[in-house]
Write a protein that holds these residues in place. Structure first.
Motif, PDB file in Angstrom:
ATOM      1  N   ARG A  20       0.831  -1.211   0.000  1.00 37.44           N
ATOM      2  CA  ARG A  20       0.000   0.000   0.000  1.00 37.44           C
ATOM      3  C   ARG A  20       0.865   1.260   0.000  1.00 37.44           C
ATOM      4  O   ARG A  20       0.553   2.237  -0.691  1.00 37.44           O
ATOM      5  CB  ARG A  20      -0.914   0.012   1.228  1.00 37.44           C
ATOM      6  N   GLU A  24       1.109   4.102  -2.918  1.00 34.63           N
ATOM      7  CA  GLU A  24       0.826   5.509  -2.639  1.00 34.63           C
ATOM      8  C   GLU A  24       1.909   6.411  -3.220  1.00 34.63           C
ATOM      9  O   GLU A  24       1.604   7.481  -3.781  1.00 34.63           O
ATOM     10  CB  GLU A  24       0.714   5.722  -1.129  1.00 34.63           C
ATOM     11  N   THR A  79      -6.265  -2.788   0.708  1.00 36.20           N
ATOM     12  CA  THR A  79      -6.724  -1.634   1.488  1.00 36.20           C
ATOM     13  C   THR A  79      -7.871  -2.034   2.405  1.00 36.20           C
ATOM     14  O   THR A  79      -7.883  -1.684   3.588  1.00 36.20           O
ATOM     15  CB  THR A  79      -7.161  -0.497   0.546  1.00 36.20           C
ATOM     16  N   GLU A  83      -7.411  -1.947   6.487  1.00 37.35           N
ATOM     17  CA  GLU A  83      -8.280  -1.044   7.244  1.00 37.35           C
ATOM     18  C   GLU A  83      -9.215  -1.826   8.159  1.00 37.35           C
ATOM     19  O   GLU A  83      -9.506  -1.404   9.279  1.00 37.35           O
ATOM     20  CB  GLU A  83      -9.077  -0.160   6.283  1.00 37.35           C
TER      21      GLU A  83
END
Length: 300
Positions: A20, A24, A79, A83
């Motif tokens: 991740r 980004e 993701t 999360e």
């Protein structure tokens, strides 16, 4: 291209976090700095992840990094997974801390006089750092305040008129006819609903869910009681029934212990209503609210 379903995988949470961060920044150096690891470690971990999945997730052309089509799909899944785990860990950590905060509860009169006192005492004893605020409100106002979130939890009777709310049933109770000791029905233990035709009654106002429920029962057996008074609170109903030869249909829970009224079971049909916790749909609820609901469900 679908991502293969993996079994017995060696993939770990850190692989998802590393991927991740790389997605980004699209730069190994910057991503590694943010992760406080070396660039070579990050590169090795991403390569390990790709080998585990069996697909290339990023393309490397010098210092230029881009996600492949599979990498874009994998990023969305990674993701959600990260999360979800982070949210769960936060919730679990909150269990270790004493509950605090402010909880606003709206309840109809019937609950506030007979039930909520015991619930509040139990909750305050178990969670003394939580500030509780109890509001006694008509059902419609409870629903309105749940929708605008000035209430956290509502306790009332179903059905709810708002599509923005959902209800969690607690129990179903019968409604009874109450009279004073001088009423012509005062010697009766049971009464058929049709016998209320043309009988003087005092009832809750038409805005109340219970009144709408009763009107439905009256229509069902094709009767028309003589409604001599309507009110939005129980106390005037109790006073009128005590002093005049009229009846009222209310919950036994709403009758004060000192009222000395005669209760008559209604049948054919027996009017009932369902008490419920009311919640706003799609709202995140605190652990404090969930604990209060749990206590109510365990002790009603």
């Amino acid at each position: 291209m679908p991502i293969p379903i993996l079994t017995d995988t060696a993939m770990e949470l850190r692989h998802l976090r590393y991927f991740r961060m790389l997605a980004e920044h699209l730069n190994f150096t910057r991503a590694a700095e943010r992760l406080y690891i070396t660039q070579s470690t990050l590169s090795h971990q991403i390569k390990q992840l790709e080998e585990e999945i069996g697909l290339e997730l990023v393309t490397r052309k010098g210092k230029t990094i881009a996600l492949t089509h599979a990498g874009q799909h994998f990023l969305a899944s990674a993701t959600r997974a990260v999360e979800g785990i982070d949210n769960t860990l936060r919730e679990l950590k909150s269990f270790q801390q004493p509950l605090t905060g402010h909880l606003v509860i709206g309840a109809t009169h019937t609950f506030s006089i007979k039930l909520l006192g015991q619930y509040l005492a139990l909750f305050v004893k178990q969670f003394p750092l939580v500030k509780l605020e109890l509001l006694e409100l008509p059902a419609q106002e409870i629903e309105n305040r749940l929708v605008d979130e000035s209430l956290d939890i509502g306790i009332a009777y179903t059905p709810s008129a708002s599509e923005a709310l959902w209800s969690e049933p607690l129990f179903t109770e019968s409604l009874v006819l109450v009279t004073n000791r001088e009423h012509p029905f005062a010697t009766r233990k049971r009464l058929r609903m049709v016998e209320l035709h043309n009988q003087p009654l005092v009832l809750l106002s038409r805005t109340f869910a219970t009144r709408k429920l009763l009107d439905g029962y009256f229509d069902q057996v094709k009767i028309k009681p003589v409604v001599v008074a309507e009110t939005n609170t129980i106390f005037p109903i109790i006073h009128l029934v005590k002093t005049l030869p009229i009846g009222a249909i209310i919950s036994e829970r709403a009758i004060p212990d000192e009222a000395d009224l005669h209760k008559i079971i209604l049948q054919d049909p027996a009017p009932t209503r369902t008490a419920a916790l009311l919640w706003k749909k799609n709202r995140h609820y605190s652990q404090t609210a969930l604990e209060f609901a749990k206590l109510v469900k365990e002790n009603y």
